[in-house]
Motif scaffolding. Structure first.
Motif, short mmCIF file in Angstrom:
data_model
loop_
_atom_site.label_atom_id
_atom_site.label_comp_id
_atom_site.label_asym_id
_atom_site.label_seq_id
_atom_site.Cartn_x
_atom_site.Cartn_y
_atom_site.Cartn_z
N ARG A 158 58.48 37.90 30.54
CA ARG A 158 58.40 37.68 31.98
C ARG A 158 59.79 37.38 32.55
NH1 ARG A 158 57.93 33.31 34.95
NH2 ARG A 158 57.39 31.91 33.25
N ALA A 159 60.56 36.56 31.83
CA ALA A 159 61.92 36.22 32.27
C ALA A 159 62.84 37.44 32.22
CB ALA A 159 62.47 35.09 31.41
N MET A 160 62.66 38.29 31.22
CA MET A 160 63.49 39.49 31.11
C MET A 160 63.27 40.42 32.30
SD MET A 160 63.28 40.17 26.95
CE MET A 160 62.80 41.82 27.18
N ASP A 218 62.46 39.19 35.22
CA ASP A 218 62.72 38.32 36.38
C ASP A 218 61.49 38.20 37.28
OD1 ASP A 218 64.40 36.59 37.77
OD2 ASP A 218 65.04 38.16 39.17
N LEU A 219 60.35 37.94 36.64
CA LEU A 219 59.09 37.79 37.36
C LEU A 219 58.64 36.34 37.35
CD1 LEU A 219 57.11 40.78 35.83
CD2 LEU A 219 57.89 40.62 38.18
N THR A 220 58.07 35.90 38.45
CA THR A 220 57.45 34.58 38.46
C THR A 220 56.06 34.71 37.83
OG1 THR A 220 56.36 34.89 40.60
CG2 THR A 220 58.62 34.01 40.64
N GLN A 221 55.47 33.57 37.51
CA GLN A 221 54.12 33.59 36.96
C GLN A 221 53.16 34.21 37.97
OE1 GLN A 221 53.89 29.40 36.19
NE2 GLN A 221 54.29 29.67 34.00
N GLU A 222 53.35 33.91 39.24
CA GLU A 222 52.49 34.44 40.30
C GLU A 222 52.62 35.96 40.40
OE1 GLU A 222 49.60 34.41 43.13
OE2 GLU A 222 50.31 32.62 42.08
N GLU A 223 53.85 36.47 40.35
CA GLU A 223 54.07 37.92 40.44
C GLU A 223 53.42 38.65 39.27
OE1 GLU A 223 58.38 37.95 42.77
OE2 GLU A 223 58.33 37.72 40.59
N LEU A 224 53.60 38.10 38.07
CA LEU A 224 53.00 38.73 36.90
C LEU A 224 51.47 38.69 36.99
CD1 LEU A 224 53.24 40.13 34.18
CD2 LEU A 224 53.39 37.86 33.12
N ALA A 225 50.94 37.58 37.42
CA ALA A 225 49.49 37.44 37.56
C ALA A 225 48.94 38.50 38.51
CB ALA A 225 49.14 36.04 38.07
N THR A 266 45.92 31.56 34.54
CA THR A 266 45.74 32.31 33.28
C THR A 266 47.09 32.53 32.61
OG1 THR A 266 43.75 33.40 34.10
CG2 THR A 266 44.91 34.47 32.27
N ILE A 267 48.09 32.93 33.39
CA ILE A 267 49.43 33.15 32.85
C ILE A 267 50.00 31.85 32.28
CG2 ILE A 267 51.80 33.87 33.36
CD1 ILE A 267 49.71 36.17 33.39
N ILE A 268 49.84 30.77 33.03
CA ILE A 268 50.33 29.46 32.58
C ILE A 268 49.66 29.07 31.25
CG2 ILE A 268 50.26 26.97 33.08
CD1 ILE A 268 50.51 27.76 36.09
N ALA A 269 48.35 29.22 31.18
CA ALA A 269 47.61 28.84 29.97
C ALA A 269 48.03 29.69 28.77
CB ALA A 269 46.11 28.96 30.21
N ILE A 270 48.25 30.99 28.98
CA ILE A 270 48.69 31.85 27.88
C ILE A 270 50.08 31.43 27.42
CG2 ILE A 270 49.34 34.20 27.21
CD1 ILE A 270 47.17 35.18 29.20
N GLU A 271 50.99 31.21 28.36
CA GLU A 271 52.36 30.82 28.01
C GLU A 271 52.39 29.49 27.25
OE1 GLU A 271 54.92 30.92 31.44
OE2 GLU A 271 54.95 33.11 31.46
N LYS A 272 51.52 28.58 27.62
CA LYS A 272 51.47 27.27 26.95
C LYS A 272 50.63 27.30 25.67
CE LYS A 272 52.30 24.33 30.92
NZ LYS A 272 51.82 23.18 31.70
N GLU A 273 50.13 28.49 25.33
CA GLU A 273 49.31 28.70 24.13
C GLU A 273 48.05 27.84 24.14
OE1 GLU A 273 52.03 28.30 20.84
OE2 GLU A 273 53.22 29.99 21.52
#
Length: 65
Positions: A9-11, A13-20, A29-36
């Motif tokens: 996501r950082a590569m 340059d996307l925010t969690q909201e944009e990717l979602a 969902t993105i937050i939960a996946i990233e935090k495993e």
């Protein structure tokens, strides 16, 4: 399950909201996946890998133990 979602996501340059929005899921969902704390469905895992144009194993790894 371990993952490199935050790195990919950082590569891009996307925010969690944009990717979602691009994946048609919630930011939570993105937050939960990233935090495993949440393992995505197989369908979502493939969708994520395809979005970043990488193999699913590049984003997600399953511990060998």
């Amino acid at each position: 399950m371990k993952n490199n979602l935050k790195v990919y996501r950082a590569m891009q340059d996307l925010t969690q909201e944009e990717l979602a929005k691009k994946l048609d899921v919630t930011r939570q969902t993105i937050i939960a996946i990233e935090k495993e704390k949440y393992d995505p469905s197989l369908l979502l895992a493939f969708k994520i890998a395809r979005f970043f144009k990488v193999q699913i194993e590049d984003v997600f790894t399953y511990p060998d133990d």
